[in-house]
Motif scaffolding. Structure first.
Motif, mmCIF file in Angstrom:
data_model
loop_
_atom_site.group_PDB
_atom_site.id
_atom_site.type_symbol
_atom_site.label_atom_id
_atom_site.label_comp_id
_atom_site.label_asym_id
_atom_site.label_seq_id
_atom_site.Cartn_x
_atom_site.Cartn_y
_atom_site.Cartn_z
ATOM 1 N N ASN A 127 0.855 -1.193 0.000
ATOM 2 C CA ASN A 127 0.000 0.000 0.000
ATOM 3 C C ASN A 127 0.890 1.242 0.000
ATOM 4 O OD1 ASN A 127 -2.315 1.635 0.135
ATOM 5 N ND2 ASN A 127 -3.320 0.289 1.597
ATOM 6 N N ASP A 128 0.240 2.411 -0.084
ATOM 7 C CA ASP A 128 0.965 3.674 -0.049
ATOM 8 C C ASP A 128 1.675 3.874 1.288
ATOM 9 O OD1 ASP A 128 0.840 5.316 -2.402
ATOM 10 O OD2 ASP A 128 -1.321 5.462 -2.129
ATOM 11 N N ILE A 129 2.734 4.661 1.251
ATOM 12 C CA ILE A 129 3.423 5.082 2.464
ATOM 13 C C ILE A 129 2.457 5.887 3.335
ATOM 14 C CG2 ILE A 129 5.291 6.523 3.366
ATOM 15 C CD1 ILE A 129 6.715 6.005 0.629
ATOM 16 N N PRO A 137 -1.787 -7.084 -4.414
ATOM 17 C CA PRO A 137 -2.468 -6.291 -3.387
ATOM 18 C C PRO A 137 -2.118 -4.814 -3.424
ATOM 19 C CG PRO A 137 -1.822 -8.384 -2.462
ATOM 20 C CD PRO A 137 -1.242 -8.342 -3.860
ATOM 21 N N ASN A 138 -0.864 -4.490 -3.772
ATOM 22 C CA ASN A 138 -0.476 -3.087 -3.822
ATOM 23 C C ASN A 138 -1.276 -2.316 -4.861
ATOM 24 O OD1 ASN A 138 1.160 -0.793 -3.139
ATOM 25 N ND2 ASN A 138 2.328 -1.143 -5.011
ATOM 26 N N GLU A 139 -1.388 -2.869 -6.074
ATOM 27 C CA GLU A 139 -2.171 -2.203 -7.113
ATOM 28 C C GLU A 139 -3.637 -2.082 -6.712
ATOM 29 O OE1 GLU A 139 1.547 -2.741 -8.835
ATOM 30 O OE2 GLU A 139 0.330 -4.341 -7.972
ATOM 31 N N ILE A 140 -4.168 -3.142 -6.139
ATOM 32 C CA ILE A 140 -5.579 -3.134 -5.753
ATOM 33 C C ILE A 140 -5.844 -2.078 -4.683
ATOM 34 C CG2 ILE A 140 -7.383 -4.485 -4.608
ATOM 35 C CD1 ILE A 140 -6.238 -6.960 -6.076
ATOM 36 N N GLU A 141 -5.007 -2.037 -3.663
ATOM 37 C CA GLU A 141 -5.205 -1.088 -2.564
ATOM 38 C C GLU A 141 -4.980 0.350 -3.011
ATOM 39 O OE1 GLU A 141 -6.497 -1.883 0.224
ATOM 40 O OE2 GLU A 141 -6.325 -4.067 0.088
ATOM 41 N N THR A 142 -3.936 0.578 -3.824
ATOM 42 C CA THR A 142 -3.586 1.950 -4.192
ATOM 43 C C THR A 142 -4.445 2.507 -5.321
ATOM 44 O OG1 THR A 142 -1.801 1.076 -5.587
ATOM 45 C CG2 THR A 142 -1.206 1.809 -3.374
ATOM 46 N N MET A 143 -5.304 1.681 -5.908
ATOM 47 C CA MET A 143 -6.227 2.178 -6.928
ATOM 48 C C MET A 143 -7.658 2.324 -6.415
ATOM 49 S SD MET A 143 -5.104 0.380 -10.526
ATOM 50 C CE MET A 143 -3.410 0.362 -11.088
ATOM 51 N N PHE A 160 -8.795 14.861 -11.510
ATOM 52 C CA PHE A 160 -7.580 14.088 -11.783
ATOM 53 C C PHE A 160 -7.218 13.227 -10.570
ATOM 54 C CE2 PHE A 160 -7.325 16.980 -15.204
ATOM 55 C CZ PHE A 160 -6.376 16.538 -16.114
ATOM 56 N N SER A 161 -6.721 12.037 -10.847
ATOM 57 C CA SER A 161 -6.250 11.138 -9.801
ATOM 58 C C SER A 161 -4.969 10.475 -10.286
ATOM 59 C CB SER A 161 -7.319 10.079 -9.488
ATOM 60 O OG SER A 161 -6.901 9.223 -8.442
ATOM 61 N N TYR A 162 -4.092 10.114 -9.343
ATOM 62 C CA TYR A 162 -2.768 9.601 -9.700
ATOM 63 C C TYR A 162 -2.427 8.367 -8.874
ATOM 64 C CZ TYR A 162 -2.449 14.317 -11.592
ATOM 65 O OH TYR A 162 -2.712 15.484 -12.278
ATOM 66 N N TRP A 163 -1.848 7.383 -9.553
ATOM 67 C CA TRP A 163 -1.448 6.178 -8.835
ATOM 68 C C TRP A 163 -0.329 6.496 -7.853
ATOM 69 C CZ3 TRP A 163 2.842 2.453 -9.644
ATOM 70 C CH2 TRP A 163 2.672 1.309 -8.836
ATOM 71 N N ILE A 164 -0.382 5.920 -6.660
ATOM 72 C CA ILE A 164 0.545 6.087 -5.525
ATOM 73 C C ILE A 164 0.882 7.550 -5.250
ATOM 74 C CG2 ILE A 164 1.467 3.736 -5.645
ATOM 75 C CD1 ILE A 164 4.046 4.892 -6.895
ATOM 76 N N GLU A 165 -0.102 8.419 -5.393
ATOM 77 C CA GLU A 165 0.145 9.847 -5.166
ATOM 78 C C GLU A 165 0.594 10.110 -3.727
ATOM 79 O OE1 GLU A 165 -1.893 14.175 -6.079
ATOM 80 O OE2 GLU A 165 -3.223 12.458 -5.745
ATOM 81 N N LYS A 166 -0.007 9.429 -2.765
ATOM 82 C CA LYS A 166 0.356 9.657 -1.360
ATOM 83 C C LYS A 166 1.839 9.365 -1.128
ATOM 84 C CE LYS A 166 -4.267 8.531 0.348
ATOM 85 N NZ LYS A 166 -5.083 7.517 1.080
#
Length: 295
Positions: free
Chosen positions: A125-127, A163-169, A283-289
């Motif tokens: 997931n994101d930081i 899981p990372n892609e799923i959670e961060t999207m 607008f939205s961005y992948w792993i922006e956080k």
């Protein structure tokens, strides 16, 4: 230097130390923790998650009993960043349940399933950035083998649905509406998830990799229940954004062009300038956080 500044400097040092340790672990030995080691520790009554944390801390060289600084790092970071995940939570995802990936290769691109070994660590997931400024990576593991779809470029993993892609999207999927534009195709996870939404009328995908586009069109897109909503344009993302985006009258734009933070910052900042030119579009961005932690 006052107390607050001293604390800020210490947190910066701690952030750097944790990321350096974690980078070495994930890049060189993400599967070094074994079931046998875990089982030996859980006999004392602790969870798999805590056993994983203790082994990882020892591998990092942290003396969590006798050294106060190491103990603080353990409590502030290591304990908070490790998560045991349930494979069923992800296998129940609509994409996982409804889309089957063949093992096939076109040009330099290949579709196949890859796997995480039991107790292999990975970014999940994101930081998380605390109000004090601590940056806490999110690392997951499964207690069983976990299989996931992937695209390989020149025999190296380039795009996955983990899981990372799923959670961060999740936020970008939940927020999508109307006419959606997404920069980056991958395995079509984002396009699939938003095409399933009743309030999404169309999904335009911009990608410049012809091999990936052909793999997707032939083997993945026909499995989409709402394939009629999907339009694919082969083009450079930024060229399309500058020259053609205004013609599409898009309501929601999602950008997923980078592999991780290291190659994403410059492209993120470039797309943010495009965003300024379209005040009526969300607008939205992948792993922006995670990216914002470095800016």
């Amino acid at each position: 230097m006052n107390r607050n500044n001293l604390l800020k400097e210490k947190i910066k040092v701690d952030n750097y130390k944790v990321f350096a340790l974690l980078s070495n672990y994930l890049n060189h030995a993400p599967d070094f923790i074994t079931k046998e080691e875990i089982d030996e520790i859980v006999t004392s009554g602790v969870s798999y998650e805590y056993a994983f944390v203790v082994i990882l801390a020892a591998a990092f060289g942290l003396e969590i009993v006798d050294n106060d600084e190491d103990k603080d790092l353990f409590n502030q970071y290591i304990k908070k960043m490790i998560h045991q995940l349930d494979a069923n939570d992800y296998y129940d995802n609509p994409y996982y349940k409804n889309i089957k990936i063949p093992t096939i290769k076109i040009g330099k691109s290949e579709l196949k399933y890859e796997k995480y070994k039991p107790f292999e660590g990975f970014v999940c997931n994101d930081i998380i950035q605390t109000k004090e400024g601590r940056q806490i990576p999110q690392i997951g593991f499964f207690d069983k083998e976990f299989i996931f779809p992937a695209v390989l470029e020149n025999d190296r993993i380039w795009m996955t649905i983990t899981p990372n892609e799923i959670e961060t999207m999740k936020d970008a999927v939940d927020g999508a509406f109307g006419n959606v534009l997404t920069f980056g195709l991958g395995l079509g996870y984002y396009a699939y998830m938003v095409s399933e939404k009743e309030n999404v009328e169309s999904v335009t995908i911009v990608d410049m990799n012809e091999d990936v586009i052909q793999l997707f069109k032939k083997y993945v897109l026909p499995q989409f229940k709402n394939a009629h909503k999907i339009k694919i344009i082969k083009a450079d993302a930024f060229e399309y954004a500058q020259k053609h985006m205004s013609n599409g009258k898009y309501d929601f734009v999602f950008t997923d062009l980078w592999h991780d933070v290291s190659d994403g910052i410059d492209m993120y900042l470039k797309m943010k300038k495009v965003e300024e030119q379209h005040p009526n579009t969300v607008f939205s961005y992948w792993i922006e956080k995670s990216i914002l932690c470095y800016l």
